[in-house]
Design a protein around this motif. Structure first.
Motif, PDB file in Angstrom:
ATOM      1  N   VAL A 166       0.853  -1.317  -0.124  1.00 54.41           N
ATOM      2  CA  VAL A 166       0.063   0.055  -0.072  1.00 54.41           C
ATOM      3  C   VAL A 166       0.936   1.204  -0.146  1.00 54.41           C
ATOM      4  CG1 VAL A 166      -0.099   0.062   2.610  1.00 54.41           C
ATOM      5  CG2 VAL A 166      -1.889   0.968   1.179  1.00 54.41           C
ATOM      6  N   TYR A 167       2.094   1.212   0.676  1.00 57.56           N
ATOM      7  CA  TYR A 167       3.123   2.261   0.391  1.00 57.56           C
ATOM      8  C   TYR A 167       3.724   2.584  -0.601  1.00 57.56           C
ATOM      9  CZ  TYR A 167       1.417   2.238   5.416  1.00 57.56           C
ATOM     10  OH  TYR A 167       0.842   2.199   6.507  1.00 57.56           O
ATOM     11  N   ARG A 168       3.617   1.750  -1.680  1.00 58.17           N
ATOM     12  CA  ARG A 168       4.411   1.571  -2.775  1.00 58.17           C
ATOM     13  C   ARG A 168       4.321   3.081  -3.397  1.00 58.17           C
ATOM     14  NH1 ARG A 168       4.542  -2.822  -7.782  1.00 58.17           N
ATOM     15  NH2 ARG A 168       5.636  -1.699  -9.047  1.00 58.17           N
ATOM     16  N   PRO A 169       3.392   3.889  -3.660  1.00 60.95           N
ATOM     17  CA  PRO A 169       3.506   5.139  -4.241  1.00 60.95           C
ATOM     18  C   PRO A 169       4.382   6.209  -3.515  1.00 60.95           C
ATOM     19  CG  PRO A 169       1.178   4.416  -4.271  1.00 60.95           C
ATOM     20  CD  PRO A 169       2.052   3.403  -3.344  1.00 60.95           C
ATOM     21  N   LEU A 170       4.025   6.071  -2.284  1.00 59.89           N
ATOM     22  CA  LEU A 170       5.009   7.056  -1.296  1.00 59.89           C
ATOM     23  C   LEU A 170       6.653   6.619  -1.570  1.00 59.89           C
ATOM     24  CD1 LEU A 170       5.326   9.290   0.642  1.00 59.89           C
ATOM     25  CD2 LEU A 170       4.885   7.712   2.460  1.00 59.89           C
ATOM     26  N   LEU A 171       6.939   5.261  -1.445  1.00 56.95           N
ATOM     27  CA  LEU A 171       8.208   5.071  -1.595  1.00 56.95           C
ATOM     28  C   LEU A 171       8.930   5.261  -2.903  1.00 56.95           C
ATOM     29  CD1 LEU A 171       7.907   1.288   0.086  1.00 56.95           C
ATOM     30  CD2 LEU A 171       8.927   3.525   1.133  1.00 56.95           C
ATOM     31  N   VAL A 172       8.057   4.963  -4.193  1.00 54.21           N
ATOM     32  CA  VAL A 172       8.530   5.292  -5.296  1.00 54.21           C
ATOM     33  C   VAL A 172       8.808   6.918  -5.566  1.00 54.21           C
ATOM     34  CG1 VAL A 172       7.814   5.730  -7.728  1.00 54.21           C
ATOM     35  CG2 VAL A 172       7.449   3.770  -6.399  1.00 54.21           C
ATOM     36  N   ALA A 173       8.077   7.645  -4.668  1.00 57.66           N
ATOM     37  CA  ALA A 173       8.047   9.272  -4.639  1.00 57.66           C
ATOM     38  C   ALA A 173       9.510   9.492  -3.903  1.00 57.66           C
ATOM     39  CB  ALA A 173       7.042  10.012  -4.119  1.00 57.66           C
ATOM     40  N   LEU A 174       9.921   9.024  -2.954  1.00 55.69           N
ATOM     41  CA  LEU A 174      10.775   9.219  -1.988  1.00 55.69           C
ATOM     42  C   LEU A 174      12.336   8.739  -2.515  1.00 55.69           C
ATOM     43  CD1 LEU A 174       9.591   7.826   1.704  1.00 55.69           C
ATOM     44  CD2 LEU A 174       9.905  10.273   0.833  1.00 55.69           C
ATOM     45  N   VAL A 175      12.072   7.749  -3.497  1.00 53.78           N
ATOM     46  CA  VAL A 175      13.242   7.064  -4.087  1.00 53.78           C
ATOM     47  C   VAL A 175      13.653   8.278  -5.262  1.00 53.78           C
ATOM     48  CG1 VAL A 175      14.399   5.508  -5.748  1.00 53.78           C
ATOM     49  CG2 VAL A 175      13.065   4.681  -3.542  1.00 53.78           C
ATOM     50  N   ILE A 176      12.596   8.647  -6.024  1.00 57.68           N
ATOM     51  CA  ILE A 176      13.008   9.704  -6.835  1.00 57.68           C
ATOM     52  C   ILE A 176      13.644  11.181  -6.129  1.00 57.68           C
ATOM     53  CG2 ILE A 176      11.907  11.146  -8.505  1.00 57.68           C
ATOM     54  CD1 ILE A 176       9.626   9.168  -9.142  1.00 57.68           C
ATOM     55  N   VAL A 177      12.726  11.393  -5.230  1.00 61.01           N
ATOM     56  CA  VAL A 177      13.628  12.587  -4.242  1.00 61.01           C
ATOM     57  C   VAL A 177      14.917  12.400  -4.055  1.00 61.01           C
ATOM     58  CG1 VAL A 177      13.179  13.950  -2.386  1.00 61.01           C
ATOM     59  CG2 VAL A 177      11.148  13.409  -3.680  1.00 61.01           C
ATOM     60  N   LEU A 178      15.250  11.059  -3.591  1.00 61.23           N
ATOM     61  CA  LEU A 178      16.762  10.785  -3.039  1.00 61.23           C
ATOM     62  C   LEU A 178      17.608  10.828  -4.161  1.00 61.23           C
ATOM     63  CD1 LEU A 178      18.529   9.988  -0.640  1.00 61.23           C
ATOM     64  CD2 LEU A 178      17.687   7.617  -1.133  1.00 61.23           C
ATOM     65  N   ILE A 179      17.085  10.157  -5.023  1.00 62.02           N
ATOM     66  CA  ILE A 179      17.922  10.427  -6.454  1.00 62.02           C
ATOM     67  C   ILE A 179      18.353  11.565  -6.912  1.00 62.02           C
ATOM     68  CG2 ILE A 179      18.438   9.636  -8.574  1.00 62.02           C
ATOM     69  CD1 ILE A 179      16.825   6.967  -7.917  1.00 62.02           C
ATOM     70  N   GLY A 180      17.269  12.620  -6.816  1.00 64.23           N
ATOM     71  CA  GLY A 180      17.239  13.905  -7.352  1.00 64.23           C
ATOM     72  C   GLY A 180      18.023  14.531  -6.440  1.00 64.23           C
ATOM     73  N   CYS A 181      17.972  14.439  -5.040  1.00 66.16           N
ATOM     74  CA  CYS A 181      18.773  15.168  -4.348  1.00 66.16           C
ATOM     75  C   CYS A 181      20.235  14.732  -4.325  1.00 66.16           C
ATOM     76  CB  CYS A 181      18.360  14.963  -2.846  1.00 66.16           C
ATOM     77  SG  CYS A 181      16.787  15.821  -2.523  1.00 66.16           S
ATOM     78  N   CYS A 182      20.342  13.867  -4.619  1.00 63.07           N
ATOM     79  CA  CYS A 182      21.857  13.173  -4.567  1.00 63.07           C
ATOM     80  C   CYS A 182      22.507  13.904  -5.794  1.00 63.07           C
ATOM     81  CB  CYS A 182      22.092  11.523  -4.788  1.00 63.07           C
ATOM     82  SG  CYS A 182      21.590  10.968  -3.173  1.00 63.07           S
ATOM     83  N   LEU A 183      21.949  13.873  -6.996  1.00 60.19           N
ATOM     84  CA  LEU A 183      22.382  14.562  -8.135  1.00 60.19           C
ATOM     85  C   LEU A 183      22.510  15.882  -8.249  1.00 60.19           C
ATOM     86  CD1 LEU A 183      20.352  12.394 -10.828  1.00 60.19           C
ATOM     87  CD2 LEU A 183      22.818  12.025 -10.438  1.00 60.19           C
ATOM     88  N   SER A 184      21.597  16.482  -7.315  1.00 58.54           N
ATOM     89  CA  SER A 184      21.726  17.941  -6.948  1.00 58.54           C
ATOM     90  C   SER A 184      22.498  18.362  -5.803  1.00 58.54           C
ATOM     91  CB  SER A 184      20.217  18.576  -6.852  1.00 58.54           C
ATOM     92  OG  SER A 184      19.325  18.129  -7.829  1.00 58.54           O
ATOM     93  N   ALA A 185      23.204  17.503  -5.351  1.00 55.61           N
ATOM     94  CA  ALA A 185      23.978  17.863  -4.075  1.00 55.61           C
ATOM     95  C   ALA A 185      24.841  19.075  -3.979  1.00 55.61           C
ATOM     96  CB  ALA A 185      24.905  16.578  -3.595  1.00 55.61           C
ATOM     97  N   VAL A 186      25.465  19.264  -5.189  1.00 55.30           N
ATOM     98  CA  VAL A 186      26.540  20.329  -5.484  1.00 55.30           C
ATOM     99  C   VAL A 186      25.702  21.721  -5.311  1.00 55.30           C
ATOM    100  CG1 VAL A 186      26.509  20.390  -7.951  1.00 55.30           C
ATOM    101  CG2 VAL A 186      28.311  21.403  -6.919  1.00 55.30           C
ATOM    102  N   TYR A 187      24.333  21.631  -5.924  1.00 61.69           N
ATOM    103  CA  TYR A 187      23.601  22.973  -5.476  1.00 61.69           C
ATOM    104  C   TYR A 187      22.989  23.331  -4.223  1.00 61.69           C
ATOM    105  CZ  TYR A 187      19.475  25.902  -5.946  1.00 61.69           C
ATOM    106  OH  TYR A 187      18.620  26.699  -5.814  1.00 61.69           O
ATOM    107  N   LEU A 188      22.802  22.101  -3.707  1.00 57.13           N
ATOM    108  CA  LEU A 188      21.959  21.926  -2.479  1.00 57.13           C
ATOM    109  C   LEU A 188      22.889  22.186  -1.243  1.00 57.13           C
ATOM    110  CD1 LEU A 188      19.649  18.596  -2.697  1.00 57.13           C
ATOM    111  CD2 LEU A 188      18.933  21.157  -2.712  1.00 57.13           C
TER     112      LEU A 188
END
Length: 739
Positions: free
Chosen positions: A227-249
């Protein structure tokens, strides 16, 4: 099996629509080189391009603020937004006009088209409506106010362009997990972050939640264990995006650390400015976007019933035909038969986008309703954002979804569930008539406000705080005083008194208010001080009061008691005296009987609305629903193009000045046409060759042009994030505060 071939014809149609919008600028007939685009964006892009072409990533800006700005820490600089790098690296910087076209105009055009394609795919594959309906919804999105005024700040356009693509990838991952999809979705989220528009990121998550929550409910209803799959998918996307954006963040966090914002980040401060909240009468812009002259601002200062509302924030995603489709979606969704035909997933999506649309309306009203202050305003971070009107992005996105939904129903399902287009049209016309009637006959009174920030202590002796047990100040004003704001750094008790003459003792005069403050911070007191009365503030405990760097109002003054005059004083921000008077504004219905341009504008707006509802009424009676939809969609597209073009080419980005009042507000097709830019770029460098000169213009915005000529200026568009050690060094060197 469904085909996922690229929709060539819809993509071409959307390309043509975007091209029509940009064509006057590309041909040089109309210019959009003005305001932030000219003063801040183009010089910054030019500066980044010059560095990248030399093989450098700019970590520091030596050209503005005497080289004291850490460019790496500018959280509004999209240096790390990689889709712009091909333009940065290949732009011809020896030709300003070609550089402008390559760095600004072409990327802006492509992102508008990217946004339209993304919304088309989102509506087609996620919301599952027809190609024609998706096409109409995409037009609703890119020609909404969220885009029409954003071209001077390309970061906003970039973020809004990638948003629907992010949702498409999320939906695809929710259905079928694939590593490459996660990588692509993470890259897109990286683009949204590095677009460098952090103030709009919360709205991205609000819209994303309109899919995540329904998906979770749907899986729960189906009895699935994940049941929590949609939220987990979103969190993984956010995590990958934040890692790729680390230099900016990471660099942005450094920027926040060394930045002093002009507003205190609290729910009260975010609602302090009137222009931060949309007055309820502007709900009429759902039907007549230009009723108050708030498309271009040409008549806004004369017709605006509230004083400090910025005209580019004063209209919602609307129009006679646009709002008709949105209103239809509400009525259609209320039909049980229609909901039974649709899947649970689709019904939940539309329910949440309806809720999101209503939520955004309540949010943009801000301080005018208790909703924002008592609910959103209390949330950490999100509730601290200034200007609730920025929630309009949510309304514009939701309007595109709901409009496409209504078009799809009329085109394909009106025969299955004939609830009566005529009846729906009459309900819509009645509703819009009531809103317009209330607006036109509302007895407006315009509140004109002045804010003074004042202390009697001389400038050279002002400390971080003021001692207690003394009268902080006395003054006389021709306006009545309605509020007093004080910055307390600790618990304090005090009194506010008034008298006809300047008293000898701080305890003389008439007591009008006692207060007992328990917590530090800004505290506001409602007052009713008549004009030309002395009044003062007394602390009954020896605690410091006031903090001179707590915030900066638009204009600040100090009262020179020995001379009996007010003088400008940008340095002290301890006490805010808010003086307010009311002036009657002629109701709009009275304008109809006047003569002149204002009367003509109001009449034209009302005639436009009347013509629109007559076309809706006539079309719903003459044609069947599935045929009328084509006519209504055509009128909606024309309506959107008309108002968007007015906003794109006609506004001055100032409510109270004409487009030529200040030179930077005058529009130019190309940078070479701007006389100030030519002077600074071509004349100033000759002077700077004689020594290490820093130049300063009478308008600090112009100093940013030093980034183009490679010279050095004293100031610039903005000073933050100017690190405190440099600020302190300048203050010590010159013996005065840099406000």
């Amino acid at each position: 099996m469904k085909s996922h071939r690229f929709p060539v014809i819809p993509a071409l149609i959307l390309f043509i629509f975007v091209l029509i919008l940009f064509l006057p600028s590309f041909l040089g007939n109309r210019g959009i080189f003005h305001d932030d685009q000219a003063m801040e964006e183009f010089p910054r892009y030019y500066f980044v391009a010059r560095n990248l072409q030399k093989g450098n990533i700019p970590f520091w800006d030596p050209h503005t603020w005497c080289g004291a700005i850490p460019f790496y820490a500018r959280y509004y600089a999209n240096t790390y937004y990689l889709p712009l790098w091909p333009f940065f690296l290949s732009a011809d910087l020896t030709d300003l006009d070609q550089a402008y076209i390559f760095l600004i105009m072409i990327p802006l055009f492509l992102h508008y088209w990217l946004a339209s394609l993304g919304m088309f795919f989102f509506l087609k594959r996620v919301i599952k409506i027809s190609a024609f309906s998706s096409l109409v919804g995409a037009l609703f999105y890119i020609f909404s106010p969220a885009f029409s005024y954003a071209y001077v700040w390309q970061q906003v356009v970039v973020l809004q362009s990638w948003l629907p693509w992010l949702l498409v990838l999320y939906y695809s991952l929710k259905q079928r997990i694939r590593l490459w999809k996660f990588i692509v979705a993470g890259v897109i989220f990286n683009f949204i972050i590095t677009a460098a528009c952090p103030s709009l990121l919360p709205f991205v998550f609000f819209i994303w939640l309109a899919l995540i929550i329904p998906d979770t409910i749907n899986r729960c209803k189906q009895g699935k264990t994940t049941v929590y799959r949609p939220l987990l998918v979103a969190l993984v996307i956010v995590l990958i995006g934040c890692c790729l954006s680390a230099v900016y963040l990471l660099s942005s966090f450094e920027g926040v650390k060394h930045t002093e914002e002009h507003l205190i980040l609290s729910p009260q401060a975010s609602l302090a400015e009137e222009k931060g909240s949309l007055h309820p009468v502007f709900l009429s812009t759902l039907f007549i976007p230009d009723l108050f002259g708030n498309i271009t601002g040409g008549n806004f200062d004369k017709l605006n019933p509230v004083h400090d509302l910025a005209f580019w924030d004063a209209n919602l995603s609307g129009g006679v035909f646009v709002s008709f489709f949105v209103f239809l979606s509400f009525l259609i969704f209320s039909q049980k038969k229609q909901r039974r035909e649709s899947s649970l997933e689709k019904n939940l999506y539309f329910l949440f986008f309806i809720l999101l649309y209503l939520f955004s309306i309540l949010c943009v009203l801000g301080r005018h309703t208790p909703f924002y202050l008592n609910l959103i305003g209390r949330l950490p971070l999100i509730g601290q954002l200034p200007r609730p009107v920025r929630y309009r992005l949510i309304q514009c996105f939701s309007a595109a979804v709901l409009g496409g939904y209504a078009v799809d129903y009329l085109k394909h399902k009106s025969k299955l569930y004939p609830a009566g287009l005529k009846k729906k049209a009459l309900i819509y016309i009645s509703f819009s008539f009531i809103i317009i009637l209330l607006c036109v006959f509302y007895p407006f009174s315009q509140k004109e406000k002045k804010v003074y920030v004042w202390s009697e202590q001389p400038l050279d002796s002002v400390s971080e705080s003021f001692s207690g047990t003394s009268a902080i100040g006395r003054y006389s004003s021709e306006w009545p005083v309605t509020k007093l704001r004080v910055m307390f750094s600790g618990e304090s008790k005090g009194e506010i008194r008034l008298a006809d003459d300047s008293p000898v003792s701080p305890y003389e005069g008439k007591l009008i208010k006692r207060y007992n403050v328990k917590n530090p911070g800004w505290h506001e007191f409602d007052l009713n001080i008549p004009p030309h009365k002395f009044f003062w503030f007394v602390s009954s405990r020896n605690l410091p009061i006031g903090y001179k760097r707590a915030g900066t109002p638009v204009r600040t003054f100090s009262y020179k008691e020995d001379r009996g005059i007010w003088g400008e004083n940008p340095y002290i921000n301890s006490l805010w005296f808010i003086q307010q008077k009311e002036e009657n504004i002629v109701p709009l219905y009275r304008r109809i009987f006047d003569r002149g341009p204002l009367s003509a504008h109001v009449k034209a707006s009302l005639v436009y609305w009347l013509a629109g509802i007559l076309l809706i009424l006539g079309g719903s009676f003459i044609f069947s629903a599935n045929r009328a939809v084509y006519a209504f969609a055509l009128f909606a597209a024309a309506e959107l193009m008309l108002f968007s073009s007015f906003a794109f080419y006609g506004n001055s980005f100032n409510s109270y000045e004409g487009p030529n009042f200040i030179p930077h507000r005058k529009r130019y097709s190309l940078p070479s046409q701007n006389p100030i830019l030519r002077k600074i770029v071509y004349d100033i460098p000759e002077l700077q060759k004689k020594g290490s000169y820093r130049f300063a213009s009478d308008y600090p915005f112009y100093d940013n042009f030093s980034r183009i000529n490679g010279g050095y200026s004293l100031m610039g568009y903005e000073m933050h994030p100017l690190e405190r050690r440099f600020k302190k060094a300048i203050e010590e060197a010159y013996g005065m505060d840099i406000g």
